[in-house]
Design an enzyme around this catalytic site. Structure first.
Site, PDB file in Angstrom:
ATOM      1  N   TYR A  48       0.849  -1.192   0.000  1.00 32.56           N
ATOM      2  CA  TYR A  48       0.000   0.000   0.000  1.00 32.56           C
ATOM      3  C   TYR A  48       0.886   1.244   0.000  1.00 32.56           C
ATOM      4  O   TYR A  48       1.693   1.449   0.905  1.00 32.56           O
ATOM      5  CB  TYR A  48      -0.935   0.063   1.221  1.00 32.56           C
ATOM      6  N   SER A 195     -18.074 -40.374  19.204  1.00 31.98           N
ATOM      7  CA  SER A 195     -19.198 -40.566  20.116  1.00 31.98           C
ATOM      8  C   SER A 195     -18.875 -39.875  21.432  1.00 31.98           C
ATOM      9  O   SER A 195     -17.709 -39.680  21.778  1.00 31.98           O
ATOM     10  CB  SER A 195     -19.449 -42.055  20.340  1.00 31.98           C
ATOM     11  N   GLY A 198     -16.240 -42.590  24.988  1.00 28.87           N
ATOM     12  CA  GLY A 198     -15.269 -43.449  24.324  1.00 28.87           C
ATOM     13  C   GLY A 198     -15.138 -44.724  25.143  1.00 28.87           C
ATOM     14  O   GLY A 198     -15.530 -44.762  26.317  1.00 28.87           O
TER      15      GLY A 198
END
Ligand SMILES: O=C(CO)[C@H](O)[C@H](O)COP(=O)(O)O
Length: 671
Positions: A48, A195, A198
């Protein structure tokens, strides 16, 4: 993660535009004003100006507390050549660009350093490796990338976690929502669906009390059948025999439905305790041996069980990273590691899980390790958590005073829970719920949600319900929970119908999951209809089964309406849902089918990619190609509005102005 970044950032580019730079004095005042107003994320780039923008920002920073500012700058455009910008991502250039930016900005470090454009001649891995070194040297804190493809983002992130992606995203540029945004969310969440519970298999092959293979396999199978799909073992358990046992059990389970975790790191038990090994050679040989014992091609989650203090954690992780790239492991975990080790390991490759002792009696991990894991954003989301995410998001659309259709199933139950909670805290009031099953009615009543019926409330404002399948047209298969008839009645009477689901429900064609597509039939001569239904879809390899009560007895499942359900299982997806639905409905004795076509107004999917919110926006462009009469056009737009679509898109270009005229006419009939 880049913490405490202000919600709004201030892009400084235009302060030093080509023809219209502001004076230093004004620029400094503007930046100061922004920071004082709470906009502390300041964005610039060496490009810029060029260079002058960074100099101006540097001057402004002199007036601001550096530690309160999140400073972003970018590199990558070396110069402007005759054919456009010359992009450079070589390691030498990365370093020299950064040094120059630090000098211009007159700071010791950059918070967020972006690759402004990707250099296609330099592998992104080389650019990232150099940036990673700069992170290690403390010269930059985080790495960002701008205007990159999903593939580049994936490759870059594999070298070092990316913190930000800058891209064009507005109401008019929404294509990034297809792949890029979900990818970024995925990277942020880095999630694996497991899930909620475990099953730690260690105890099955304890030193003195191993169970028999037969019992071990039966236990693991039983756990799986009860919904536990995350199985945890280690080469050290047994040692070795535990993996062999788990491997045998896996032969009885669908591998792709199991999340298999194992661990390595203890080479042997020496006189002074376990001999830990984290060398790259040991990592690889351990993994190969585990794959063999488990007799699988890949491990879902491969843990470092103990950290080898003689081997830099970076070396261990580099080898694990290679194993991920080779597809032999999917995710990496670490066990019993210090916060510093976790940080260093995560910088080499994202960690997905940290295993540690955490209980009511061992809470010291809450001091540093748990906050660290949270800040590294590596949650392991269960299917239920995803359902809840989608449900909570949908409930944001509920307003006080609404008549609501309450769906059935585990996802819809989260919606009902949330509504109950918002009513009890007074955040919602004056809601009336129309339940779609006895189950939902009981749940809602227990939460004090006022209930009514379709008879008393024939117009429902909004229905929210789960689904079994959703295809790209937002068409659904519903009814695996057995409530399809009431669901269809209630949802058809709703102005808006939001579907909530986890991403396991996405299919490319209805029936494509291979799971049941339910049809509710009267009990009388149900077999007659079962045979006819199977025959109807013979070409799609359809198998029809009477649904059983599922309580261990031989009894059939009976719906809330006293009917049976015939479940249709398709080998190939249904090609024409409307035709299929029509044919099923035409059968005498069929009460309703589970194809919900053209009913959903939006679908909220929570998945591995975070939220994927798909809202069906009615565009009228097609009218240009295939003009319809004013009457039909107005009717279509009105119908869309009634279904909850309130964003209408046209331009003067469509139909050479006629589209705008048509939309204008329709608007006359809408608020
Ligand atoms: O159609 C349904 C019940 O008849 C459910 O919405 C569908 O089965 C999804 O269930 P879940 O949210 O438990 O996955």
């Amino acid at each position: 993660m880049l913490n405490d970044v202000s919600k709004l950032g201030f892009g400084c580019m235009s302060l030093t535009g080509h023809d219209h730079s502001v004076s230093d004095e004004d620029g400094i005042a503007i930046i100061k004003h922004a920071v004082e107003r709470g906009v502390t994320h300041i964005d610039t780039a060496d490009f810029y100006g060029p260079n002058t923008n960074e100099i101006l920002v540097g001057k402004a920073l002199k007036h601001l507390p550096r530690e309160k500012v999140q400073l972003a700058t970018k590199f990558g455009v070396e110069s402007m050549g005759p054919d456009g910008p010359v992009i450079n991502g070589t390691p030498e250039y990365v370093r020299s660009a950064l040094e120059a930016s630090l000098q211009r900005l007159d700071v010791d470090y950059i918070d967020l350093y972006y690759i402004i454009r990707v250099d296609r001649k330099t592998p992104i891995e080389d650019t990232m490796e150099e940036l990673k070194k700069l992170v290690e040297e403390g010269k930059i804190k985080y790495i960002g990338i701008s205007e990159a493809s999903p593939e580049t983002i994936r490759r870059a992130h594999a070298v070092h976690p990316l913190t930000a992606v800058q891209l064009e995203w507005s109401l008019w540029t929404r294509d990034v929502e297809e792949e890029l945004i979900p990818l970024c969310r995925f990277i942020l969440l880095s999630s694996i669906i497991v899930s909620k519970l475990g099953f730690g298999c260690m105890g099955l092959s304890g030193h003195n009390n191993s169970v028999s293979d037969e019992a071990g396999i039966a236990i693991i199978k039983h756990a799986f059948e009860r919904g536990i799909t995350h199985f945890d073992t280690a080469d050290m358990y047994g040692p070795k025999t535990n993996e062999i046992l788990v491997g045998k059990a896996l032969k009885h389970l669908p591998r792709e439905k199991v999340q298999l975790a194992t661990k390595f790191g203890v080479e042997s038990m020496g006189p002074g305790g376990p001999v830990i090994n984290g060398t790259p050679e040991f990592v690889r040989s351990s993994l190969e041996a585990s794959l063999q014992r488990l007799d699988v091609d890949y491990i879902d989650l491969y843990y470092i069980i103990r950290v080898d203090h003689k081997t830099p954690i970076e070396d261990t992780m580099e080898e694990l990273k290679k194993l991920v790239e080779e597809g032999k492991i999917k995710y990496i975990g670490i066990s019993e590691a210090s916060p510093e080790t976790i940080r260093r390991a995560h910088a080499v490759h994202p960690l997905t899980a940290v295993q540690l002792e955490w209980s009511l009696w061992t809470r010291d991990v809450e001091e540093e390790i748990i906050p660290l894991c949270r800040s590294q954003s590596a949650p392991v989301l269960s299917q239920d958590e995803l359902k809840k995410l989608a449900a909570d998001k949908a409930v944001e659309s509920v307003k006080s005073g609404m008549v609501l259709g309450l769906g059935t199933g585990s996802t819809a139950a989260f919606v009902v829970d949330k509504l109950g909670q918002l009513l009890s805290t007074g955040q919602l009031s004056n809601i009336v719920g129309i339940p779609t099953s006895k189950r939902t009615q009981e749940q809602a009543a227990s939460l004090d949600i006022p209930l009514s019926t379709l008879d008393l409330h024939p117009h429902i404002d909004l229905a929210i319900d789960g689904t079994d399948e959703v295809d790209p047209n937002l068409d659904l298969v519903k009814g695996r929970g057995g409530a399809l008839l009431r669901e269809k009645m209630v949802e058809a009477a709703s102005s808006s119908f939001i579907v909530v689901a986890d991403d396991s429900k996405l299919v490319s064609g209805l029936g494509g999951s291979g799971l049941a597509m339910p049809v509710e039939v009267v009990q009388f001569c149900w077999k007659y209809n079962l045979v006819r239904l199977e025959g109807l879809f013979k070409e799609l390899g359809c198998e029809a089964k009477l649904r059983s009560a599922g309580d261990g007895s031989e009894k059939p499942y009976v719906t809330d309406n006293g009917n049976y359900i015939v479940d249709l299982y398709f080998k190939n997806p249904i090609k024409d849902g409307f035709a299929a639905g029509k044919e099923i409905s035409a059968m005498e004795g069929v009460v309703e089918h589970g194809l919900f076509l053209g009913m959903a107004t939006s679908v909220i999917i929570a998945g591995k990619t975070g939220f994927k919110v798909r809202v069906w926006v009615y565009g009228s462009f097609w009218i240009f190609h295939d003009p319809v009469s004013d009457d039909v056009g107005i009717m279509i737009i009105k119908h869309a509005f009634e279904k909850g679509i309130t964003f209408f898109n046209t331009t003067d270009l469509y139909g050479h102005k006629t589209n705008e005229i048509l939309v204008g006419k329709a608007l006359k009939q809408l608020p």
